[in-house]
Design a protein around this motif. Structure first.
Motif, PDB file in Angstrom:
ATOM      1  N   THR A 244      15.308   3.718 -16.238  1.00 16.30           N
ATOM      2  CA  THR A 244      15.339   2.487 -17.200  1.00 16.30           C
ATOM      3  C   THR A 244      16.701   2.596 -17.903  1.00 16.30           C
ATOM      4  O   THR A 244      17.487   3.576 -18.030  1.00 16.30           O
ATOM      5  CB  THR A 244      14.147   2.266 -18.079  1.00 16.30           C
ATOM      6  N   ALA A 245      17.317   1.568 -18.482  1.00 17.89           N
ATOM      7  CA  ALA A 245      18.086   1.622 -19.415  1.00 17.89           C
ATOM      8  C   ALA A 245      18.096   0.944 -20.639  1.00 17.89           C
ATOM      9  O   ALA A 245      17.090   0.060 -20.826  1.00 17.89           O
ATOM     10  CB  ALA A 245      19.367   0.839 -18.547  1.00 17.89           C
ATOM     11  N   PRO A 246      18.718   1.363 -21.655  1.00 15.35           N
ATOM     12  CA  PRO A 246      18.490   0.696 -23.056  1.00 15.35           C
ATOM     13  C   PRO A 246      18.879  -0.762 -23.076  1.00 15.35           C
ATOM     14  O   PRO A 246      19.865  -1.075 -21.993  1.00 15.35           O
ATOM     15  CB  PRO A 246      19.250   1.350 -24.122  1.00 15.35           C
ATOM     16  N   GLU A 247      18.614  -1.856 -23.725  1.00 10.73           N
ATOM     17  CA  GLU A 247      19.022  -3.058 -23.962  1.00 10.73           C
ATOM     18  C   GLU A 247      20.309  -3.104 -24.721  1.00 10.73           C
ATOM     19  O   GLU A 247      20.280  -2.239 -25.756  1.00 10.73           O
ATOM     20  CB  GLU A 247      18.101  -3.826 -24.698  1.00 10.73           C
ATOM     21  N   ILE A 248      21.259  -3.761 -24.234  1.00 12.40           N
ATOM     22  CA  ILE A 248      22.547  -3.719 -25.124  1.00 12.40           C
ATOM     23  C   ILE A 248      22.796  -5.104 -25.957  1.00 12.40           C
ATOM     24  O   ILE A 248      22.417  -6.050 -25.176  1.00 12.40           O
ATOM     25  CB  ILE A 248      23.880  -3.734 -24.293  1.00 12.40           C
ATOM     26  N   TRP A 249      22.718  -5.116 -27.066  1.00 10.64           N
ATOM     27  CA  TRP A 249      22.973  -6.246 -28.029  1.00 10.64           C
ATOM     28  C   TRP A 249      24.359  -6.184 -28.638  1.00 10.64           C
ATOM     29  O   TRP A 249      24.541  -5.097 -29.322  1.00 10.64           O
ATOM     30  CB  TRP A 249      21.767  -6.374 -29.125  1.00 10.64           C
ATOM     31  N   MET A 250      24.906  -7.403 -28.369  1.00 14.87           N
ATOM     32  CA  MET A 250      26.430  -7.390 -29.138  1.00 14.87           C
ATOM     33  C   MET A 250      26.058  -8.027 -30.535  1.00 14.87           C
ATOM     34  O   MET A 250      25.157  -9.106 -30.702  1.00 14.87           O
ATOM     35  CB  MET A 250      27.228  -8.282 -28.518  1.00 14.87           C
ATOM     36  N   LEU A 251      26.294  -7.458 -31.759  1.00 25.44           N
ATOM     37  CA  LEU A 251      26.156  -7.954 -32.884  1.00 25.44           C
ATOM     38  C   LEU A 251      27.467  -8.670 -33.523  1.00 25.44           C
ATOM     39  O   LEU A 251      28.567  -8.008 -33.314  1.00 25.44           O
ATOM     40  CB  LEU A 251      25.767  -6.739 -33.924  1.00 25.44           C
ATOM     41  N   GLY A 252      27.122  -9.522 -34.277  1.00 26.95           N
ATOM     42  CA  GLY A 252      28.279 -10.419 -34.604  1.00 26.95           C
ATOM     43  C   GLY A 252      28.222 -11.445 -35.525  1.00 26.95           C
ATOM     44  O   GLY A 252      26.947 -12.035 -35.727  1.00 26.95           O
ATOM     45  N   THR A 253      29.309 -12.122 -35.929  1.00 25.35           N
ATOM     46  CA  THR A 253      29.061 -13.313 -36.977  1.00 25.35           C
ATOM     47  C   THR A 253      30.266 -14.369 -36.574  1.00 25.35           C
ATOM     48  O   THR A 253      30.143 -15.399 -37.118  1.00 25.35           O
ATOM     49  CB  THR A 253      29.597 -12.800 -38.292  1.00 25.35           C
ATOM     50  N   GLY A 254      31.033 -14.053 -35.639  1.00 31.81           N
ATOM     51  CA  GLY A 254      32.154 -14.861 -35.228  1.00 31.81           C
ATOM     52  C   GLY A 254      32.164 -15.242 -33.672  1.00 31.81           C
ATOM     53  O   GLY A 254      31.266 -14.697 -32.979  1.00 31.81           O
ATOM     54  N   GLY A 255      33.250 -16.135 -33.351  1.00 29.79           N
ATOM     55  CA  GLY A 255      33.185 -16.306 -31.768  1.00 29.79           C
ATOM     56  C   GLY A 255      33.678 -15.447 -30.968  1.00 29.79           C
ATOM     57  O   GLY A 255      33.233 -15.442 -29.597  1.00 29.79           O
ATOM     58  N   GLU A 256      34.763 -14.321 -31.442  1.00 31.47           N
ATOM     59  CA  GLU A 256      35.133 -13.330 -30.521  1.00 31.47           C
ATOM     60  C   GLU A 256      33.942 -12.447 -29.891  1.00 31.47           C
ATOM     61  O   GLU A 256      33.745 -12.212 -28.663  1.00 31.47           O
ATOM     62  CB  GLU A 256      36.054 -12.465 -31.160  1.00 31.47           C
ATOM     63  N   GLY A 257      33.048 -12.025 -30.763  1.00 26.99           N
ATOM     64  CA  GLY A 257      32.068 -11.235 -30.364  1.00 26.99           C
ATOM     65  C   GLY A 257      31.088 -11.960 -29.516  1.00 26.99           C
ATOM     66  O   GLY A 257      30.626 -11.097 -28.528  1.00 26.99           O
ATOM     67  N   ALA A 258      30.660 -13.063 -29.678  1.00 24.02           N
ATOM     68  CA  ALA A 258      29.818 -14.009 -28.703  1.00 24.02           C
ATOM     69  C   ALA A 258      30.573 -14.108 -27.404  1.00 24.02           C
ATOM     70  O   ALA A 258      29.806 -13.989 -26.516  1.00 24.02           O
ATOM     71  CB  ALA A 258      29.515 -15.196 -29.330  1.00 24.02           C
TER      72      ALA A 258
END
Length: 335
Positions: free
Chosen positions: A161-175
């Motif tokens: 199995t693999a960890p879930e990856i979550w991108m954290l952000g407050t702006g458009g670039e991260g999203a």
């Protein structure tokens, strides 16, 4: 209905020690599991002397071993400071020991200048953030076929199995990176509670490309929540939160989270009251019913799959009570 999670900073209450704060985080994680919360995340803060959460991977190992079913994660690892290969190995180790329970939330908060210098003193250049995210996905999927500068390199230990990856952000670039790379996205509503956040999430969903680790977009929002038995009690608790935020933003913050009594005695100047007023837009304050209603309203605006509550208030007993009252109000399935 959305899943409900907890993110804890391990605040060091006035008169307490860092060790006590970490043990309180452990008890909070156990309680969150028993109450039916889906995930329990811990943060990475450097040179913030009033919180003990500096190395989420280390704390996660302890928390995963202290619990049985709840997902344990980072909110988050500040990826630009580190080698993606080493981060992948840390989290594959966690996942191998606790399969299907580990989340890797990644961010790129700039932090203080001296912190950046200390963490990157010997590095001549940094990889682009987008490249770092690509590297993590390569190492979590054991991909040796796709062209990559480390094509034959495998991150160990290998696991089913693999960890879930979550991108954290407050702006458009991260999203945008999250959408292009096919990762889940967590929006820090508590940092920038504005209508722009809804647009950021809509763009993430519309631009999402499935990856080997995630088939469809997944959205989490994170909120500061101050919950009391009554709205009046919540307001009293929130005054200490107001003071802590002022301390964190000051040049000489004390190495503790101020107590409710300290906040009452100290009061606020007119200039501070203006800052408090602005910061109050970042919080949800009230009894459990009021906080639930506001969480549901915000979650509906974002069409969120999950909501992460940050109970960053003074007093371990208040943090514990707050998540209990909220779990009861949401009628979470207790374990």
């Amino acid at each position: 209905m959305f899943a409900l999670n907890i993110l804890d900073y391990s605040p060091i209450d006035e008169g307490a020690t860092a060790r006590e704060a970490l043990l309180q985080t452990t008890e909070l994680a156990k309680s969150a599991e028993a109450l039916g919360y889906h995930r329990f995340w811990v943060a990475e803060h450097h040179q913030v002397l009033s919180v003990a959460g500096s190395t989420p991977e280390m704390l996660m190992m302890h928390l995963a071993a202290s619990t049985k079913k709840i997902r344990i994660g980072s909110g988050g690892v500040m990826l630009p400071h580190y080698s993606p290969y080493k981060v992948a190995e840390n989290f594959r180790m966690l996942e191998a020991l606790h399969p299907n329970r580990i989340d890797l939330g990644i961010g790129r908060s700039p932090s203080y200048r001296i912190v950046n210098q200390a963490l990157n003193e010997a590095r001549r250049k940094r990889l682009p953030y987008f490249q770092q995210v690509q590297d993590l996905q390569k190492f979590f999927t054991d991909d040796t076929d796709t062209d990559h500068r480390f094509q034959e390199l495998i991150a160990t230990p290998m696991a089913e199995t693999a960890p879930e990856i979550w991108m954290l952000g407050t702006g458009g670039e991260g999203a945008e990176i999250a959408a292009r790379q096919g990762t889940a996205f967590a929006y820090a509503h508590f940092a920038k509670p504005s209508e722009k956040g809804i647009e950021v999430i809509e763009n993430y969903r519309s631009g999402f490309r499935p990856s080997q680790l995630l088939d469809e977009p997944k959205v989490m929002i994170a909120v500061f929540a101050v919950v009391g038995d009554t709205a009046e009690e919540a307001e009293e608790i929130a005054k200490a939160f107001d003071l802590w935020l002022l301390f964190v933003e000051s040049d000489t913050p004390p190495p503790y989270y101020p107590s409710i009594e300290t906040a009452k005695k100290r009061g606020f100047s007119s200039a501070e009251l203006e800052k408090v007023k602005r910061n109050r837009h970042r919080m949800i304050i009230g009894d459990a019913g009021q906080v639930k209603a506001e969480i549901e309203r915000i979650a509906a605006l974002y069409k969120a799959d999950e909501v992460t509550v940050i109970p960053n208030v003074s007093g371990a007993e208040n943090r514990m009570k707050g998540i209990r009252l909220l779990a009861q109000e949401f009628d979470l399935p207790s374990r």
